[in-house]
Design an enzyme around this catalytic site. Structure first.
Site, PDB file in Angstrom:
ATOM      1  NE  ARG A 199     -14.553  -4.982 -12.612  1.00 63.95           N
ATOM      2  CZ  ARG A 199     -15.364  -5.770 -12.506  1.00 63.95           C
ATOM      3  NH1 ARG A 199     -16.648  -5.581 -12.039  1.00 63.95           N
ATOM      4  NH2 ARG A 199     -15.171  -6.898 -12.895  1.00 63.95           N
TER       5      ARG A 199
ATOM      6  CD  GLU B  32     -10.968 -16.324 -17.373  1.00 64.19           C
ATOM      7  OE1 GLU B  32     -10.818 -15.588 -18.459  1.00 64.19           O
ATOM      8  OE2 GLU B  32     -11.263 -15.821 -16.245  1.00 64.19           O
TER       9      GLU B  32
ATOM     10  CE  LYS C 128      -7.934 -14.524 -16.316  1.00 68.77           C
ATOM     11  NZ  LYS C 128      -7.774 -13.306 -16.670  1.00 68.77           N
TER      12      LYS C 128
ATOM     13  NE  ARG D 221     -13.426  -9.266 -10.452  1.00 69.98           N
ATOM     14  CZ  ARG D 221     -14.401 -10.190 -10.200  1.00 69.98           C
ATOM     15  NH1 ARG D 221     -15.459  -9.937  -9.564  1.00 69.98           N
ATOM     16  NH2 ARG D 221     -14.338 -11.191 -10.983  1.00 69.98           N
TER      17      ARG D 221
END
Ligand code: 13P
Length: 338
Positions: free
Chosen positions: A33, A177, A219, A292
């Protein structure tokens, strides 16, 4: 903050339109990132960046929980305050990613299983003693011409259920998740079909492990077209297909469904969440746990420079506020321009 039980913790995180900030990028992911904005990823820069997010004005009203990486849960802000306290002072709970990434599955080319059950109990005890109230474990399912295999779905959902049971035994809320990746040229129909299989297997295993669903959060991915698919589903189609899938396979006791953004643009992730909450007809809170899609505009505005902190915080606060509106089905494109 004192909680009587897991149900109260889970309910607090998604109360009143709030969602979760996923700030638990591993160091290699964080480096990726930072590379995109030309910043070297050092321990101090990662601290500065995350401290900036956690101190943003938009945290207080819109964020009920922040997922941290092991490095961050131990870090102090520039003034010496533990970052954990910076988050608590904003009225949010902090949680911790506890999986240890993925490893290839023997006999299933290109497929992986998420690992981290070894020694997990001991790690959980330490995190609970540091004040963590919830945890996260991410399973990754890839759609390809011959994948996912049954074995991949089984291994990943079984591990998620074992993780969730252990986390609850340690007094924390597990975020479960199972991510069906957007990468690939698959259609929205394939995404629906795989997401359905994964959720079905997951809730069977959670039941086998006696996980208290009321003290857990799901999630999931949204049901979308693959990023390289030539036909991209509309916002309404994504909302309808995702809700049909969730309404069929997610039990009503689950208090909150908090989506990952998975590579969607920031505004698309908000638009999809908003469209689903406008449709309604479900008992869980339908909210966000974006990485993000909450951070991208702030990351670009920051660019690694202290003099950009104010505008980066404004960018983060704006996204957080937009997503809280979407959790009420009250977002509109026009609000993005304000
Ligand atoms: P994204 O919203 O960027 O997909 O990140 C969410 C997350 O926590 C992935 O595990």
């Amino acid at each position: 903050m004192l909680f009587k039980n897991l149900e109260e913790i889970a309910a607090y995180i998604v109360d009143d339109g709030k969602g979760i900030l996923a700030a638990d990028e591993s160091n290699p992911t964080c480096s990726k990132r930072f590379e995109s904005i030309g910043v070297a990823s050092t321990e101090e820069k990662r601290r500065d960046y995350r401290e900036m997010l956690f101190r943003s004005d938009g945290m207080r009203e819109n964020i009920g929980g922040v997922i941290l990486f092991d490095e961050t849960i131990r870090q102090k802000a520039a003034d010496g305050t533990p970052l954990r306290d910076v988050i608590s002072n904003q009225g949010a709970l902090f949680g911790i990613k506890v999986d240890q990434g993925v490893k290839p599955i023997d006999g299933c080319p290109g497929e992986t299983v998420t690992v981290g059950l070894d020694g997990l109990d001991e790690r959980l005890r330490e995190y609970a003693s540091m004040g963590a109230k919830f945890t996260k474990w991410r399973a990754v399912i890839k759609i390809g011409s011959a994948t996912p295999s049954k074995n991949c779905i089984e291994l990943n959902t079984k591990a998620l259920a074992k993780y969730a049971a252990l986390v609850q035994a340690n007094g924390m809320v597990p975020i479960v998740e199972p991510e069906v990746l957007m990468e690939g040229g698959h259609t929205i129909d394939s995404c629906y079909d795989v997401s359905r299989q994964v959720l079905q297997a997951l809730f069977e295993h959670l039941e086998d492990e006696d996980v208290n669903l009321k003290g857990s959060l799901l999630k999931p991915n949204m049901v979308t077209s693959g990023v390289d698919c030539s036909v991209q589903a509309s916002v309404d189609e994504v909302a309808e297909r995702t809700l049909t899938c969730l309404k069929t396979y997610v039990p009503a006791e689950v208090p909150g469904v908090c989506f990952l953004s998975g590579g969607q643009s920031d505004v698309a992730a908000t638009a999809h969440l908003d469209a689903m909450n406008r449709i309604g007809g479900f008992s869980w809170k339908l909210s966000f746990s974006y990485g993000r899609a909450l951070q991208s505009p702030a990351l670009s505005a920051w660019g690694g420079r202290a003099d950009n902190i104010r505008s980066a915080q404004d960018a983060f606060s704006h996204r957080a506020a937009m997503n809280r509106l979407a959790a009420f089905g009250k977002w509109s494109k026009e609000l993005e321009a304000d």
